[in-house]
Design an enzyme around this catalytic site. Structure first.
Site, PDB file in Angstrom:
ATOM      1  N   SER A  16       0.929   8.814   4.448  1.00  0.00           N
ATOM      2  CA  SER A  16       2.565   7.905   4.372  1.00  0.00           C
ATOM      3  C   SER A  16       3.316   9.088   3.530  1.00  0.00           C
ATOM      4  O   SER A  16       4.820   8.813   3.783  1.00  0.00           O
ATOM      5  CB  SER A  16       2.170   6.815   3.706  1.00  0.00           C
ATOM      6  N   HIS A  37      -4.073  17.863   8.637  1.00  0.00           N
ATOM      7  CA  HIS A  37      -5.296  18.979   8.462  1.00  0.00           C
ATOM      8  C   HIS A  37      -6.519  17.963   9.898  1.00  0.00           C
ATOM      9  O   HIS A  37      -6.821  18.585  10.431  1.00  0.00           O
ATOM     10  CB  HIS A  37      -5.880  18.483   7.956  1.00  0.00           C
ATOM     11  N   LYS A 196       0.553   7.447 -15.150  1.00  0.00           N
ATOM     12  CA  LYS A 196       0.705   6.528 -14.753  1.00  0.00           C
ATOM     13  C   LYS A 196      -0.044   5.290 -13.382  1.00  0.00           C
ATOM     14  O   LYS A 196      -0.267   4.356 -13.315  1.00  0.00           O
ATOM     15  CB  LYS A 196       1.948   6.528 -13.648  1.00  0.00           C
TER      16      LYS A 196
END
Length: 336
Positions: A16, A37, A196
């Site tokens: 994405s 891939h 994060k």
């Protein structure tokens, strides 16, 4: 090294985020070659002119070309943008190394640390590729769908090569939708993008247990302090963590359910196992890997990271969520 802004950009990684970045580049007038891939998936994307698995109903710009052969992809381009999961980063570098020429320049938008070692991706890239190619890292608060839709977005591009950074900023930056800030602190930008994810899992766990906005905000704030401590121990600029690749990415990932890491934490907080949560999300949850790597890195640096440590204990040592909360709340009182 001479440069040619008319040559295509090669984007390696058709998930994405890789697809979204390729769409943004092509929309900005850059000829962009996207490789993944899985050849069958790439054939399908070429036929349908969209990524129906990750970004349905968002058509590809004409300047976006789908590639099935890695060697052909790199032959077309001078600038390479790697957008693969962190656990696949070393493998893609090994694949491209024999295909590189002296003209190639390498940037990555992968957010994470090396699988099972906790090393920075910059260290991995230098070890595998060497120092003869310019490196850069692209990181910041960017959800793939919003980027692909052309919604306003800002990001940080960090490199020690000023010429490469300036030219890539020009190629990526779109005044109408995509703002690119430059930085020279590659260490800080890489750490902010990786850790994060771990703090977002913690925020999700807290919300999944129904602890509310106060607890979530405390986790974000103290999580930022942990990231900054570790970063400074590695030579990062503390100011980096107040920018797009630090605070910006942290707040976005901890507060919006588009974040896989936050959704993973929500599921854990609601009593589901890590395996169940990952299966439900159906995509890579970088924070699951990043937790172990961040914990290892903090141990090596002798840096106290209590939030990261407790999430590690929950994911890899079978500690339950209630005990994690108790451990954090019962820590010795201290100054902020």
């Amino acid at each position: 090294m001479t440069t040619d802004d008319t040559r295509p950009i090669a984007v390696l990684g058709a998930g994405s985020y890789g697809t979204a970045l390729a769409i943004a580049l092509a929309r900005n007038g850059q000829r962009t070659h996207l490789w993944g891939h899985n050849p069958d998936k790439m054939v399908k994307m070429a036929e349908q002119r969209m990524n129906t698995e990750s970004l349905p109903a968002i058509p590809f710009p004409n300047a976006l070309i789908i590639e099935k052969v890695l060697a052909h992809t790199l032959q077309q381009a001078q600038d390479i943008l790697i957008v693969v999961p962190s656990h696949a980063f070393a493998d893609i570098l090994h694949q491209i190394k024999p295909l590189l020429t002296t003209q190639h320049r390498i940037m990555w938008a992968t957010k994470g640390l090396e699988h099972n070692t906790g090393r920075l991706l910059q260290t991995v890239a230098t070890e595998i590729i060497g120092e003869q190619h310019p490196f850069a890292v692209l990181s910041g608060p960017t959800f793939a769908k919003e980027l692909a839709l052309g919604l306003p977005t800002a990001i940080t591009l960090a490199s020690h090569d000023a010429k490469f950074a300036d030219e890539m900023q020009q190629r990526i930056h779109c005044s109408k939708a995509f703002r690119v800030y430059l930085n020279t602190d590659m260490i800080g930008v890489q750490l902010g993008g990786a850790i994060k994810n771990v703090i977002a899992i913690g925020a999700g766990i807290s919300d999944g247990m129904g602890f509310g906005a106060n607890a979530r905000t405390a986790l974000i704030t103290r999580g930022l302090a942990e990231i900054s401590r570790l970063g400074e121990s590695l030579g990062a600029n503390p100011k980096t963590f107040m920018g797009m690749a630090g605070l910006g990415d942290l707040v976005l990932t901890c507060t919006d359910n588009q974040s896989r890491n936050r959704r993973f934490g929500l599921a854990l907080g609601q009593g589901k196992s890590a395996e169940q949560a990952i299966a439900e999300i159906g995509q890579v949850v970088e924070g699951f890997y990043n937790t172990k790597e961040t914990y290892l890195l903090a141990q090596r640096q002798n840096i106290e990271m209590p939030i990261v440590e407790q999430i590690y204990q929950m994911l890899f040592c079978n500690k339950n969520a209630n005990d994690v909360v108790t451990s954090l709340l019962e820590r010795q009182r201290k100054k902020e």
